[in-house]
Design a protein around this motif. Structure first.
Motif, PDB file in Angstrom:
ATOM      1  N   PRO A  25       5.318  13.561 -11.233  1.00 21.52           N
ATOM      2  CA  PRO A  25       4.751  12.323 -11.529  1.00 21.52           C
ATOM      3  C   PRO A  25       5.665  11.139 -12.028  1.00 21.52           C
ATOM      4  O   PRO A  25       5.438  10.094 -11.890  1.00 21.52           O
ATOM      5  CB  PRO A  25       3.966  13.173 -12.714  1.00 21.52           C
ATOM      6  N   LYS A  26       6.765  11.650 -12.499  1.00 19.92           N
ATOM      7  CA  LYS A  26       7.626  10.601 -12.902  1.00 19.92           C
ATOM      8  C   LYS A  26       7.902   9.737 -11.797  1.00 19.92           C
ATOM      9  O   LYS A  26       8.228   8.442 -11.867  1.00 19.92           O
ATOM     10  CB  LYS A  26       8.748  11.050 -13.620  1.00 19.92           C
ATOM     11  N   LEU A  27       8.453  10.431 -10.848  1.00 25.17           N
ATOM     12  CA  LEU A  27       8.983   9.752  -9.303  1.00 25.17           C
ATOM     13  C   LEU A  27       7.658   9.235  -8.788  1.00 25.17           C
ATOM     14  O   LEU A  27       7.957   7.844  -8.230  1.00 25.17           O
ATOM     15  CB  LEU A  27       9.522  10.772  -8.809  1.00 25.17           C
ATOM     16  N   VAL A  28       6.592   9.403  -8.825  1.00 24.19           N
ATOM     17  CA  VAL A  28       5.303   8.757  -8.386  1.00 24.19           C
ATOM     18  C   VAL A  28       5.349   7.291  -9.007  1.00 24.19           C
ATOM     19  O   VAL A  28       4.995   6.236  -8.362  1.00 24.19           O
ATOM     20  CB  VAL A  28       4.092   9.568  -8.648  1.00 24.19           C
ATOM     21  N   ASP A  29       5.394   7.365 -10.344  1.00 30.31           N
ATOM     22  CA  ASP A  29       5.335   5.865 -11.215  1.00 30.31           C
ATOM     23  C   ASP A  29       6.624   5.092 -10.730  1.00 30.31           C
ATOM     24  O   ASP A  29       6.320   3.917 -10.488  1.00 30.31           O
ATOM     25  CB  ASP A  29       5.560   6.389 -12.647  1.00 30.31           C
ATOM     26  N   GLU A  30       7.760   5.796 -10.287  1.00 32.79           N
ATOM     27  CA  GLU A  30       8.831   4.996 -10.019  1.00 32.79           C
ATOM     28  C   GLU A  30       8.699   4.283  -8.595  1.00 32.79           C
ATOM     29  O   GLU A  30       8.892   3.101  -8.360  1.00 32.79           O
ATOM     30  CB  GLU A  30      10.209   5.567 -10.095  1.00 32.79           C
ATOM     31  N   VAL A  31       8.094   5.137  -7.755  1.00 28.83           N
ATOM     32  CA  VAL A  31       7.680   4.553  -6.167  1.00 28.83           C
ATOM     33  C   VAL A  31       6.815   3.376  -6.544  1.00 28.83           C
ATOM     34  O   VAL A  31       6.900   2.531  -5.685  1.00 28.83           O
ATOM     35  CB  VAL A  31       7.411   5.686  -5.424  1.00 28.83           C
ATOM     36  N   LEU A  32       5.616   3.663  -7.216  1.00 27.96           N
ATOM     37  CA  LEU A  32       4.512   2.686  -7.133  1.00 27.96           C
ATOM     38  C   LEU A  32       5.072   1.513  -8.018  1.00 27.96           C
ATOM     39  O   LEU A  32       4.662   0.584  -7.514  1.00 27.96           O
ATOM     40  CB  LEU A  32       3.489   3.412  -7.848  1.00 27.96           C
ATOM     41  N   ASP A  33       5.951   1.781  -8.852  1.00 26.86           N
ATOM     42  CA  ASP A  33       6.436   0.524  -9.677  1.00 26.86           C
ATOM     43  C   ASP A  33       7.484  -0.278  -8.557  1.00 26.86           C
ATOM     44  O   ASP A  33       7.190  -1.573  -8.565  1.00 26.86           O
ATOM     45  CB  ASP A  33       7.395   0.947 -10.899  1.00 26.86           C
ATOM     46  N   THR A  34       7.940   0.380  -7.683  1.00 25.60           N
ATOM     47  CA  THR A  34       8.776  -0.236  -6.667  1.00 25.60           C
ATOM     48  C   THR A  34       7.880  -1.290  -5.791  1.00 25.60           C
ATOM     49  O   THR A  34       8.074  -2.480  -5.339  1.00 25.60           O
ATOM     50  CB  THR A  34       9.837   0.637  -5.889  1.00 25.60           C
ATOM     51  N   VAL A  35       6.781  -0.464  -5.498  1.00 26.73           N
ATOM     52  CA  VAL A  35       5.627  -1.173  -4.458  1.00 26.73           C
ATOM     53  C   VAL A  35       5.159  -2.540  -5.189  1.00 26.73           C
ATOM     54  O   VAL A  35       4.872  -3.564  -4.725  1.00 26.73           O
ATOM     55  CB  VAL A  35       4.478  -0.308  -4.109  1.00 26.73           C
ATOM     56  N   ARG A  36       4.923  -2.252  -6.532  1.00 27.49           N
ATOM     57  CA  ARG A  36       4.325  -3.338  -7.336  1.00 27.49           C
ATOM     58  C   ARG A  36       5.389  -4.483  -7.528  1.00 27.49           C
ATOM     59  O   ARG A  36       4.975  -5.583  -7.413  1.00 27.49           O
ATOM     60  CB  ARG A  36       4.049  -2.827  -8.795  1.00 27.49           C
ATOM     61  N   ARG A  37       6.553  -4.114  -7.495  1.00 26.77           N
ATOM     62  CA  ARG A  37       7.606  -5.207  -7.634  1.00 26.77           C
ATOM     63  C   ARG A  37       7.664  -5.910  -6.267  1.00 26.77           C
ATOM     64  O   ARG A  37       7.950  -7.070  -6.161  1.00 26.77           O
ATOM     65  CB  ARG A  37       8.935  -4.559  -8.010  1.00 26.77           C
ATOM     66  N   LEU A  38       7.791  -5.164  -5.154  1.00 29.71           N
ATOM     67  CA  LEU A  38       7.766  -5.819  -3.852  1.00 29.71           C
ATOM     68  C   LEU A  38       6.436  -6.717  -3.581  1.00 29.71           C
ATOM     69  O   LEU A  38       6.620  -7.822  -3.105  1.00 29.71           O
ATOM     70  CB  LEU A  38       7.712  -4.923  -2.963  1.00 29.71           C
ATOM     71  N   LYS A  39       5.299  -6.203  -4.118  1.00 28.67           N
ATOM     72  CA  LYS A  39       4.190  -7.093  -4.233  1.00 28.67           C
ATOM     73  C   LYS A  39       4.294  -8.390  -4.899  1.00 28.67           C
ATOM     74  O   LYS A  39       3.932  -9.420  -4.360  1.00 28.67           O
ATOM     75  CB  LYS A  39       2.775  -6.416  -4.631  1.00 28.67           C
TER      76      LYS A  39
END
Length: 186
Positions: A119-133
């Motif tokens: 779960p913590k890594l899911v948040d990190e990956v989705l945060d990266t996607v959010r930043r790229l967006k």
């Protein structure tokens, strides 16, 4: 854009059709985009046997650019020589994203980037996607985490057995009673 639906509904198949790797069983694809597409498949086996820097680095781009992108994704200098197999799933995903970003795509298609992650890594990956967006990258996100994907998406599509059965703003879909009952059990 977020694309969500149950397993086996055709999400990955749709991505492969966009890439021209598969053809539809019925109907036609009228226009394939003439964009440079960076595709991140569910399985990252193409990176096996490489170091972090080797996996991110592309021969057409300077090594310092690969290092800059890796640093932006949370890698320290000492990580660059680590073998991919020694990394957690979240860090492997980051290396794969660095590899794609070096190709300077017009569009990123991400197929279940959080699959199998803690779960913590899911948040990190989705945060990266959010930043790229936020940086202006166009992204087509296929994701098993329906709430997170649609919360992140400006536009969302729901697919079942190869057909779009719902569409709208990401948050609009999340708020829809029909969607919430069918997909979230609320």
């Amino acid at each position: 854009t977020g694309l969500v639906g149950p397993n086996g509904s055709g999400k990955t198949t749709l991505l492969r059709m966009i890439l021209g790797e598969e053809s539809p069983d019925e109907g036609t694809i009228r226009k394939r985009p003439k964009l440079k597409i960076g595709y991140l498949p569910q399985e990252l086996e193409t990176l096996a046997g490489k170091t972090v820097l080797d996996a991110a680095h592309r021969d057409l781009y300077p090594e310092h650019e690969a290092k800059r992108i890796l640093a932006g994704l949370g890698f320290a200098q000492q990580d660059f020589a680590r073998p991919i197999e020694a990394l957690s799933g979240g860090y492997r995903m980051r290396v794969a994203l660095a590899h794609l970003l070096l190709s300077q795509p017009d569009v990123l298609m991400l197929d279940e980037p959080s699959l199998g992650l803690a779960p913590k890594l899911v948040d990190e990956v989705l945060d990266t996607v959010r930043r790229l967006k936020a940086e202006g990258m166009t992204i087509l996100l296929v994701e098993q985490n329906v709430r997170e994907a649609l919360d992140l998406a400006d536009r969302g599509y729901v697919i079942q057995t190869g057909r779009i059965v719902g569409e709208g703003g990401g948050r609009e879909l999340l708020a829809s009673d029909q969607f919430r009952q069918a997909f979230l059990g609320i």
